[in-house]
Design a protein around this motif. Structure first.
Motif, PDB file in Angstrom:
ATOM      1  N   VAL A   1       0.874  -1.180   0.000  1.00  0.00           N
ATOM      2  CA  VAL A   1       0.000   0.000   0.000  1.00  0.00           C
ATOM      3  C   VAL A   1       0.911   1.230   0.000  1.00  0.00           C
ATOM      4  O   VAL A   1       1.686   1.420   0.933  1.00  0.00           O
ATOM      5  CB  VAL A   1      -0.931   0.021   1.236  1.00  0.00           C
ATOM      6  CG1 VAL A   1      -1.804   1.271   1.218  1.00  0.00           C
ATOM      7  CG2 VAL A   1      -1.795  -1.239   1.284  1.00  0.00           C
ATOM      8  N   LEU A   2       0.855   2.004  -1.072  1.00  0.00           N
ATOM      9  CA  LEU A   2       1.667   3.223  -1.179  1.00  0.00           C
ATOM     10  C   LEU A   2       0.749   4.410  -0.940  1.00  0.00           C
ATOM     11  O   LEU A   2      -0.277   4.551  -1.591  1.00  0.00           O
ATOM     12  CB  LEU A   2       2.286   3.343  -2.573  1.00  0.00           C
ATOM     13  CG  LEU A   2       3.091   2.142  -3.065  1.00  0.00           C
ATOM     14  CD1 LEU A   2       3.656   2.438  -4.458  1.00  0.00           C
ATOM     15  CD2 LEU A   2       4.211   1.792  -2.113  1.00  0.00           C
ATOM     16  N   ILE A   3       1.099   5.260   0.007  1.00  0.00           N
ATOM     17  CA  ILE A   3       0.298   6.443   0.299  1.00  0.00           C
ATOM     18  C   ILE A   3       0.963   7.621  -0.406  1.00  0.00           C
ATOM     19  O   ILE A   3       2.105   7.962  -0.097  1.00  0.00           O
ATOM     20  CB  ILE A   3       0.229   6.691   1.826  1.00  0.00           C
ATOM     21  CG1 ILE A   3      -0.329   5.455   2.560  1.00  0.00           C
ATOM     22  CG2 ILE A   3      -0.586   7.933   2.148  1.00  0.00           C
ATOM     23  CD1 ILE A   3      -1.774   5.134   2.332  1.00  0.00           C
ATOM     24  N   GLY A   4       0.276   8.225  -1.362  1.00  0.00           N
ATOM     25  CA  GLY A   4       0.843   9.336  -2.145  1.00  0.00           C
ATOM     26  C   GLY A   4      -0.097  10.514  -2.148  1.00  0.00           C
ATOM     27  O   GLY A   4      -0.560  10.944  -3.200  1.00  0.00           O
ATOM     28  N   GLU A   5      -0.387  11.025  -0.963  1.00  0.00           N
ATOM     29  CA  GLU A   5      -1.404  12.083  -0.835  1.00  0.00           C
ATOM     30  C   GLU A   5      -0.865  13.481  -1.045  1.00  0.00           C
ATOM     31  O   GLU A   5      -1.602  14.449  -0.911  1.00  0.00           O
ATOM     32  CB  GLU A   5      -2.013  12.045   0.578  1.00  0.00           C
ATOM     33  CG  GLU A   5      -2.802  10.802   0.901  1.00  0.00           C
ATOM     34  CD  GLU A   5      -3.353  10.879   2.316  1.00  0.00           C
ATOM     35  OE1 GLU A   5      -2.552  10.990   3.261  1.00  0.00           O
ATOM     36  OE2 GLU A   5      -4.573  10.857   2.465  1.00  0.00           O
ATOM     37  N   GLY A   6       0.426  13.628  -1.336  1.00  0.00           N
ATOM     38  CA  GLY A   6       0.995  14.965  -1.435  1.00  0.00           C
ATOM     39  C   GLY A   6       1.230  15.531  -0.040  1.00  0.00           C
ATOM     40  O   GLY A   6       1.193  14.804   0.959  1.00  0.00           O
ATOM     41  N   ALA A   7       1.467  16.843   0.007  1.00  0.00           N
ATOM     42  CA  ALA A   7       1.747  17.492   1.293  1.00  0.00           C
ATOM     43  C   ALA A   7       0.492  17.494   2.167  1.00  0.00           C
ATOM     44  O   ALA A   7      -0.616  17.634   1.670  1.00  0.00           O
ATOM     45  CB  ALA A   7       2.210  18.929   1.060  1.00  0.00           C
ATOM     46  N   ARG A   8       0.659  17.300   3.462  1.00  0.00           N
ATOM     47  CA  ARG A   8      -0.429  17.392   4.448  1.00  0.00           C
ATOM     48  C   ARG A   8      -1.554  16.402   4.193  1.00  0.00           C
ATOM     49  O   ARG A   8      -2.738  16.717   4.356  1.00  0.00           O
ATOM     50  CB  ARG A   8      -1.001  18.818   4.505  1.00  0.00           C
ATOM     51  CG  ARG A   8       0.047  19.871   4.843  1.00  0.00           C
ATOM     52  CD  ARG A   8      -0.570  21.234   4.994  1.00  0.00           C
ATOM     53  NE  ARG A   8      -1.336  21.320   6.220  1.00  0.00           N
ATOM     54  CZ  ARG A   8      -0.874  21.794   7.362  1.00  0.00           C
ATOM     55  NH1 ARG A   8       0.362  22.215   7.451  1.00  0.00           N
ATOM     56  NH2 ARG A   8      -1.630  21.852   8.422  1.00  0.00           N
ATOM     57  N   GLY A   9      -1.235  15.188   3.803  1.00  0.00           N
ATOM     58  CA  GLY A   9      -2.252  14.165   3.587  1.00  0.00           C
ATOM     59  C   GLY A   9      -2.900  13.745   4.901  1.00  0.00           C
ATOM     60  O   GLY A   9      -2.244  13.702   5.935  1.00  0.00           O
ATOM     61  N   SER A  10      -4.198  13.432   4.833  1.00  0.00           N
ATOM     62  CA  SER A  10      -4.907  13.105   6.072  1.00  0.00           C
ATOM     63  C   SER A  10      -4.553  11.698   6.562  1.00  0.00           C
ATOM     64  O   SER A  10      -4.417  11.472   7.769  1.00  0.00           O
ATOM     65  CB  SER A  10      -6.416  13.253   5.874  1.00  0.00           C
ATOM     66  OG  SER A  10      -6.819  12.549   4.727  1.00  0.00           O
ATOM     67  N   LEU A  11      -4.397  10.743   5.639  1.00  0.00           N
ATOM     68  CA  LEU A  11      -4.000   9.394   6.061  1.00  0.00           C
ATOM     69  C   LEU A  11      -2.520   9.389   6.444  1.00  0.00           C
ATOM     70  O   LEU A  11      -2.127   8.727   7.410  1.00  0.00           O
ATOM     71  CB  LEU A  11      -4.253   8.375   4.943  1.00  0.00           C
ATOM     72  CG  LEU A  11      -5.703   8.244   4.491  1.00  0.00           C
ATOM     73  CD1 LEU A  11      -5.828   7.147   3.441  1.00  0.00           C
ATOM     74  CD2 LEU A  11      -6.636   7.973   5.652  1.00  0.00           C
ATOM     75  N   ALA A  12      -1.712  10.114   5.669  1.00  0.00           N
ATOM     76  CA  ALA A  12      -0.284  10.205   5.988  1.00  0.00           C
ATOM     77  C   ALA A  12      -0.102  10.758   7.402  1.00  0.00           C
ATOM     78  O   ALA A  12       0.751  10.292   8.155  1.00  0.00           O
ATOM     79  CB  ALA A  12       0.424  11.094   4.970  1.00  0.00           C
TER      80      ALA A  12
END
Ligand SMILES: Cc1cc2nc3c(=O)[nH]c(=O)nc-3n(C[C@H](O)[C@H](O)[C@H](O)COP(=O)(O)OP(=O)(O)OC[C@H]3O[C@@H](n4cnc5c(N)ncnc54)[C@H](O)[C@@H]3O)c2cc1C
Length: 154
Positions: free
Chosen positions: A72-83
């Motif tokens: 599972v790769l999390i790629g939400e950009g800056a300030r991601g909620s899941l990150a």
């Protein structure tokens, strides 16, 4: 230089990926993380769709889907909620430099053909900033006599 629109590159890449069999779900935000019994992330769950203002299920209600993955790769950009949740849970920012943010402004100018050189990139640093402040400006000559004119401030 090649000057591209990131939105157009993403759309082009999406077509290539789908041709290879990749499934893309645009419009579905990953709303929550799923963990296996060892505490490792093994998927995400999308948000419910068609929920009314008062929280009741509207006519178009569809419950969120669980999407499971070996990786599972999390790629939400800056300030991601899941990150943000993952950074807190696994203490990923301990001992690290704090995040750095900037603000960018951009205008699209239509210039005279004689002033246009497609592919020309010009950057500036410093002025009008002081010696303590990072940032600079850019001029990107796009197609159709358009120039992106911008300024970024750290
Ligand atoms: C004003 C500005 C100008 C820039 N100019 C340049 C440039 O000229 N050249 C250059 O190389 N770089 C430039 N950058 C930097 C570049 O845009 C970024 O480094 C890059 O886009 C980061 O890519 P990313 O995939 O990590 O995140 P992003 O591009 O931010 O992508 C993250 C995506 O995830 C989506 N998302 C977030 N949370 C969820 C969720 N929970 N579920 C589903 N989707 C979610 C977001 O909507 C977004 O589409 C610029 C940045 C800015 C702000």
């Amino acid at each position: 230089n090649y000057i591209v629109s990131l939105g157009n590159v993403c759309r082009w890449l999406a077509g290539k990926a789908e041709a290879l069999g990749v499934e893309i779900y645009p419009g579905f935000a990953a709303a929550g993380l799923l963990y296996n019994e060892e505490g490792a992330v093994n998927g995400v769950v999308t948000g419910d769709m068609g929920v009314e203002k008062d929280g009741s299920h509207g006519p178009g209600f569809a419950p969120g889907m669980a999407l499971m993955g070996k990786y599972v790769l999390i790629g939400e950009g800056a300030r991601g909620s899941l990150a943000k949740q993952l950074i807190a849970k696994y203490k990923l920012s301990d001992g690290r430099e704090p995040g750095k943010y900037g603000i960018g402004l951009k205008e699209l100018w239509q210039v005279k053909p004689e002033n246009h050189r497609p592919g020309l990139v010009q950057h500036s640093f410093g002025w009008p900033l002081d010696m303590k402040t990072g940032g600079g400006s850019f001029l990107y000559h796009l197609e159709d006599n358009q120039v992106a004119v911008g300024f970024v401030l750290h």
